[in-house]
Enzyme design. Structure first.
Site, PDB file in Angstrom:
ATOM      1  CE  LYS A  72      -2.407  -1.335   3.626  1.00 32.52           C
ATOM      2  NZ  LYS A  72      -1.900  -2.737   3.736  1.00 32.52           N
ATOM      3  CB  THR A  73       3.811   2.318   2.003  1.00 31.71           C
ATOM      4  OG1 THR A  73       3.115   2.200   3.248  1.00 31.71           O
ATOM      5  CG2 THR A  73       4.726   3.539   2.062  1.00 31.71           C
ATOM      6  CG  ASP A 117       0.478   3.455   6.802  1.00 32.54           C
ATOM      7  OD1 ASP A 117      -0.481   2.785   6.378  1.00 32.54           O
ATOM      8  OD2 ASP A 117       1.552   2.942   7.155  1.00 32.54           O
ATOM      9  CB  THR A 166      -4.679  -3.235   8.126  1.00 37.83           C
ATOM     10  OG1 THR A 166      -4.798  -2.596   9.409  1.00 37.83           O
ATOM     11  CG2 THR A 166      -3.280  -2.966   7.578  1.00 37.83           C
ATOM     12  NE  ARG A 225       6.359  -4.558   5.393  1.00 40.07           N
ATOM     13  CZ  ARG A 225       5.318  -3.779   5.654  1.00 40.07           C
ATOM     14  NH1 ARG A 225       4.363  -4.212   6.463  1.00 40.07           N
ATOM     15  NH2 ARG A 225       5.212  -2.587   5.095  1.00 40.07           N
TER      16      ARG A 225
END
Length: 351
Positions: A72-73, A117, A166, A225
């Site tokens: 997302k980032t 975020d 999230t 990740r």
């Protein structure tokens, strides 16, 4: 070479660890064409951005929702890069007061991208200010206190808000409705993670063989990740105990050292399943009781372990608590009771 201390649980946590941040910045794709996976989201986002650029106006505000670690980032930074705009980055917990948000909004230049975020954790006063800013590109700044307080309208430059969450279900309706485009990020397939690993290995200078990439990808919980973190752990092992090449045998040996089994479960995951099956007879049991049984915080069990165990079909959430499925019993080498969720019904041919 080691990128920082790591525990068994850290290796498979989808949350960003402090030692990950510098490496993640290096590995982040810079353009949509470099972004692996999320094909539907990429196509939708490409249309949104291209349409806005042709109109010469900022695109609609964008909400990116999905589990942690899926990019997302990275996508927020790509949005700014594709638009040729600057990006300002903050997080929901950092915006405790409306004044914090007002200061950030007043410094935006036309066309800038503001990335928030964990937007579901934004304080209520800041959220209410955000409504007006998103709709009318204006904020009302309150000067003074008590009966003498006055509200001064302040125009801000047209901008695009990119929010990441999230927990999209926790967002208030008024905030969620103000986003013109919502992208739902999905977990990655193993073949997509292999592409992520191949790209990361090239950037990091890791001699990653195709069979080694397959092995790491299938244990990475569908999360880039985690895949990148495991790649760095396997690289350490390959450099210290092998010839530096990450083959399937090296990957298996390395992941065994880090307690990552063939299904991507780590020590804590197995401890949760063991406690659920052996201490509580398969459940149902509450999450806080389960956390005490394994000596962990309930938030860690709920946010790190549980989502993957549910997705892997090993844990079921019921109104009365968590229950181990037949798959969980089988993974532990035990015979599941007849009432375990997922237990196959006997057929006429079963003896």
């Amino acid at each position: 070479m080691h990128d920082g201390p790591v525990t068994d649980e850290d290796a498979l946590s989808p949350l960003a660890e402090p030692e990950d941040r510098d490496v993640e910045a290096t590995l982040r794709p810079k353009r949509l064409s470099e972004f692996v996976g999320q094909a539907r989201v990429r196509e939708q986002l490409e249309l949104v951005l291209e349409g806005a650029m042709r109109r010469g106006a900022p695109p609609d505000h964008v909400l990116l929702s999905g589990p942690p670690g899926l990019g997302k980032t990275s996508l927020s930074m790509i949005i700014a890069a594709e638009l040729g705009s600057a990006i300002r980055i903050t997080s929901g917990p950092a915006l405790e007061r409306a004044g914090d948000l007002a200061a950030m909004l007043s410094n935006l230049v036309e066309g800038d991208v503001l990335f928030i975020d964990e937007i579901h954790r934004i304080a209520r006063p800041a959220e209410e200010m955000l409504y007006l800013a998103m709709e009318d590109f204006r904020v009302d700044v309150v000067v003074g206190k008590g009966p003498g307080a006055t509200s001064i309208p302040l125009d801000i430059a047209p901008f695009t808000l990119v929010g990441a969450t999230t927990r999209s279900g926790v967002l208030t309706g008024p905030l969620r409705d103000r986003f013109g485009f919502t992208a739902h990020m999905e977990f990655y397939e193993p073949h997509e993670l292999e592409q992520v690993l191949a790209r990361s290995a090239t950037i990091l200078g890791v001699d990653l063989r195709p069979d080694g990439a397959v092995e790491i990808a299938r244990r990475s919980r569908g999360t880039p990740r985690i895949a990148n973190r495991l790649l760095r752990r396997v690289r350490d092992y390959a450099e210290v105990r092998a010839n530096g090449a990450v083959t399937v045998d090296v990957a298996r040996a390395a992941l065994e050292v880090y307690d990552v089994d063939e299904l991507g479960l780590d020590r804590l995951d197995r401890a949760v399943l063991n406690a659920l099956v052996k201490s509580f007879g398969g459940g149902p049991v509450g999450i806080s009781t389960l956390a005490v049984a394994v000596g962990e915080e309930s938030t860690t069990v709920e946010e790190v372990c549980e989502p993957y165990l549910v997705r892997a079909g090993m844990l079921a959430r019921t109104p009365r608590g968590r229950v181990a499925t037949a798959t969980a019993w089988a993974h532990l080498g035990l015979q599941a009771p007849s009432d375990a969720p997922g237990q196959a019904a006997p057929t006429l041919f079963d003896e």
